[in-house]
Scaffold this active site. Structure first.
Site, PDB file in Angstrom:
ATOM      1  N   ASN A  13     -45.843   9.375 -17.547  1.00 36.55           N
ATOM      2  CA  ASN A  13     -45.264   9.739 -16.348  1.00 36.55           C
ATOM      3  C   ASN A  13     -45.197   8.726 -15.463  1.00 36.55           C
ATOM      4  O   ASN A  13     -46.285   8.241 -14.852  1.00 36.55           O
ATOM      5  CB  ASN A  13     -46.442  10.772 -15.701  1.00 36.55           C
ATOM      6  CG  ASN A  13     -45.821  11.213 -14.328  1.00 36.55           C
ATOM      7  OD1 ASN A  13     -44.918  11.140 -14.054  1.00 36.55           O
ATOM      8  ND2 ASN A  13     -46.793  12.118 -13.650  1.00 36.55           N
ATOM      9  N   TRP A  14     -43.972   8.147 -15.222  1.00 33.10           N
ATOM     10  CA  TRP A  14     -43.670   7.171 -14.249  1.00 33.10           C
ATOM     11  C   TRP A  14     -43.566   7.373 -12.724  1.00 33.10           C
ATOM     12  O   TRP A  14     -43.467   6.406 -11.982  1.00 33.10           O
ATOM     13  CB  TRP A  14     -42.417   6.425 -14.648  1.00 33.10           C
ATOM     14  CG  TRP A  14     -42.414   5.580 -15.664  1.00 33.10           C
ATOM     15  CD1 TRP A  14     -43.370   5.170 -16.760  1.00 33.10           C
ATOM     16  CD2 TRP A  14     -41.335   4.717 -16.317  1.00 33.10           C
ATOM     17  NE1 TRP A  14     -43.198   4.454 -17.426  1.00 33.10           N
ATOM     18  CE2 TRP A  14     -41.977   4.042 -17.324  1.00 33.10           C
ATOM     19  CE3 TRP A  14     -39.865   4.404 -15.849  1.00 33.10           C
ATOM     20  CZ2 TRP A  14     -41.315   3.049 -18.171  1.00 33.10           C
ATOM     21  CZ3 TRP A  14     -39.303   3.502 -16.704  1.00 33.10           C
ATOM     22  CH2 TRP A  14     -39.732   2.801 -17.685  1.00 33.10           C
ATOM     23  N   LYS A  15     -43.799   8.745 -12.625  1.00 34.86           N
ATOM     24  CA  LYS A  15     -43.892   9.070 -11.100  1.00 34.86           C
ATOM     25  C   LYS A  15     -42.763   8.455 -10.082  1.00 34.86           C
ATOM     26  O   LYS A  15     -41.478   8.341 -10.779  1.00 34.86           O
ATOM     27  CB  LYS A  15     -45.082   8.828 -10.331  1.00 34.86           C
ATOM     28  CG  LYS A  15     -46.391   9.060 -11.269  1.00 34.86           C
ATOM     29  CD  LYS A  15     -47.747   9.086 -10.552  1.00 34.86           C
ATOM     30  CE  LYS A  15     -48.870   9.388 -11.674  1.00 34.86           C
ATOM     31  NZ  LYS A  15     -50.225   9.713 -10.914  1.00 34.86           N
ATOM     32  N   HIS A  99     -47.172  19.208 -12.028  1.00 34.04           N
ATOM     33  CA  HIS A  99     -48.060  18.127 -11.907  1.00 34.04           C
ATOM     34  C   HIS A  99     -48.985  18.469 -10.588  1.00 34.04           C
ATOM     35  O   HIS A  99     -48.420  18.903  -9.779  1.00 34.04           O
ATOM     36  CB  HIS A  99     -47.442  16.660 -11.939  1.00 34.04           C
ATOM     37  CG  HIS A  99     -48.363  15.621 -12.019  1.00 34.04           C
ATOM     38  ND1 HIS A  99     -48.774  15.146 -10.975  1.00 34.04           N
ATOM     39  CD2 HIS A  99     -48.509  14.716 -12.929  1.00 34.04           C
ATOM     40  CE1 HIS A  99     -49.663  14.097 -11.324  1.00 34.04           C
ATOM     41  NE2 HIS A  99     -49.551  14.100 -12.390  1.00 34.04           N
ATOM     42  N   GLU A 101     -49.749  16.299  -8.280  1.00 33.86           N
ATOM     43  CA  GLU A 101     -49.054  15.717  -7.285  1.00 33.86           C
ATOM     44  C   GLU A 101     -48.007  16.704  -6.760  1.00 33.86           C
ATOM     45  O   GLU A 101     -47.577  16.757  -5.596  1.00 33.86           O
ATOM     46  CB  GLU A 101     -48.357  14.307  -7.467  1.00 33.86           C
ATOM     47  CG  GLU A 101     -49.737  13.379  -7.730  1.00 33.86           C
ATOM     48  CD  GLU A 101     -49.337  12.104  -8.425  1.00 33.86           C
ATOM     49  OE1 GLU A 101     -48.146  11.943  -8.879  1.00 33.86           O
ATOM     50  OE2 GLU A 101     -50.291  11.515  -9.063  1.00 33.86           O
ATOM     51  N   GLU A 171     -55.224  17.749 -16.826  1.00 35.75           N
ATOM     52  CA  GLU A 171     -55.346  16.630 -15.979  1.00 35.75           C
ATOM     53  C   GLU A 171     -56.237  17.017 -14.907  1.00 35.75           C
ATOM     54  O   GLU A 171     -56.025  17.561 -13.851  1.00 35.75           O
ATOM     55  CB  GLU A 171     -53.982  16.255 -15.427  1.00 35.75           C
ATOM     56  CG  GLU A 171     -52.869  15.804 -16.457  1.00 35.75           C
ATOM     57  CD  GLU A 171     -51.961  14.936 -15.933  1.00 35.75           C
ATOM     58  OE1 GLU A 171     -51.782  13.912 -16.628  1.00 35.75           O
ATOM     59  OE2 GLU A 171     -51.509  15.116 -14.869  1.00 35.75           O
ATOM     60  N   GLY A 177     -55.076   8.317 -11.463  1.00 35.16           N
ATOM     61  CA  GLY A 177     -54.848   7.451 -10.864  1.00 35.16           C
ATOM     62  C   GLY A 177     -56.016   6.782 -10.174  1.00 35.16           C
ATOM     63  O   GLY A 177     -56.166   5.925  -9.191  1.00 35.16           O
ATOM     64  N   SER A 217     -56.305   8.664 -15.994  1.00 33.14           N
ATOM     65  CA  SER A 217     -56.705   7.383 -16.183  1.00 33.14           C
ATOM     66  C   SER A 217     -56.695   7.005 -17.667  1.00 33.14           C
ATOM     67  O   SER A 217     -57.800   6.214 -18.269  1.00 33.14           O
ATOM     68  CB  SER A 217     -57.860   7.179 -15.550  1.00 33.14           C
ATOM     69  OG  SER A 217     -57.545   7.099 -14.198  1.00 33.14           O
ATOM     70  N   GLY A 238     -50.298   7.991 -16.676  1.00 29.12           N
ATOM     71  CA  GLY A 238     -49.544   7.376 -15.438  1.00 29.12           C
ATOM     72  C   GLY A 238     -49.421   5.824 -15.390  1.00 29.12           C
ATOM     73  O   GLY A 238     -48.567   5.352 -16.010  1.00 29.12           O
ATOM     74  N   GLY A 239     -50.351   5.323 -14.842  1.00 32.23           N
ATOM     75  CA  GLY A 239     -50.373   3.805 -14.661  1.00 32.23           C
ATOM     76  C   GLY A 239     -50.144   3.048 -15.711  1.00 32.23           C
ATOM     77  O   GLY A 239     -49.578   2.041 -15.825  1.00 32.23           O
TER      78      GLY A 239
END
Ligand code: PEP
Length: 258
Positions: A13-15, A99, A101, A171, A177, A217, A238-239
């Protein structure tokens, strides 16, 4: 993970990261690093703007390109939004829905998540439906109840046949994150609980075919332990999905039961 009944999926997930040029650079780097003979499905979900660029740049790598969100209406006056058939027309298969966010910053609710899930399924997309508790909710001891509510709401009106095309991502919000990962046991407990719920709502056959991912994470160091859990069928990352070398190590870790 259980390869007998369901797919292993490693999804990035590159956001709101990477320009089109950075996407091309990422693709050039990962192309030379991708492991051979991987059975897991690998997908990078990214801003809709960069999907076509990424598809071209990743051609031949076995990495599919997915979307991060979509609208539930087929078309209309929804400035800035993307419809499901705009994604399918590009050859997109996966779309992240709900998600945390999106729920936190864009007022997505269990109701709108359900509408999006049904719209995605109607269009032939595979929704990656995100659910998860906050730290306060975990500390109050309501994780199982909350997750049951989120999952049941998201799947309202979804048939057993359609369920085969749904992916669920657990999640925990406190792990996204933050560098804090749920322990493999904590993640397994919740993912197992989700599968039990699916068994009750549908049946054993339908429940065992659903891929349940863990997100929060996940990285090159902890992926193997998380992915070894029987009810964790992949990751939403993500990251670590922004760094070709790290993402490749997670893909490698998903190979363990080949
Ligand atoms: C995510 O964005 O879904 C996520 C899990 O992020 P991270 O891996 O950075 O925690």
């Amino acid at each position: 993970m259980n390869r007998h009944y369901r797919k292993t999926i490693i999804a990035g997930n590159w956001k709101m990261h990477k320009t089109a040029s950075e996407t091309v650079a990422f693709a050039a780097e990962i192309r030379g690093k991708m492991p051979e003979n991987i059975r897991s499905e690998v997908v990078l979900c990214m801003p809709a703007l960069n999907i076509t660029t990424a598809q071209k740049a990743l051609k031949g790598t076995r990495i599919a390109v997915g979307a991060e969100t979509m609208h539930y209406e087929e078309k209309g006056a929804f400035t800035g939004e993307v419809a499901a058939n705009m994604l399918t027309d590009l050859g997109v298969k996966y779309v992240i829905i709900g998600h945390s966010e999106r729920r936190q910053y864009y007022n997505e609710t269990d109701q709108s998540v359900n509408r999006k899930v049904r719209a995605a399924l109607n269009a032939g997309l595979v929704p990656i439906v995100c659910v998860g508790e906050s730290l306060a909710q975990r500390e109050m001891g309501v994780t199982a109840e909350l997750l049951a509510y989120q999952v049941m709401s998201a799947l309202s009106g979804v048939s057993a046949r359609e369920l085969r095309r749904v992916v669920i991502a657990y999640e925990p919000i406190w792990a996204i994150g933050t560098g804090k990962t749920a322990t493999a046991e904590q993640a397994q407990e919740v993912c197992e609980g989700i599968r039990t719920l699916l068994r009750k709502k549908y049946d054993a056959r339908a429940a065992r075919a659903v891929s349940i991912l863990y997100g929060g994470s996940m990285n090159a160091r902890n992926a193997a332990e998380l992915l070894a859990m029987p009810d964790i069928d992949g990751g939403l990352i993500g990251g670590a999905s922004l760094v070709p070398g790290d993402f490749v190590q997670i893909i490698e870790a998903s190979r363990q039961e080949d």
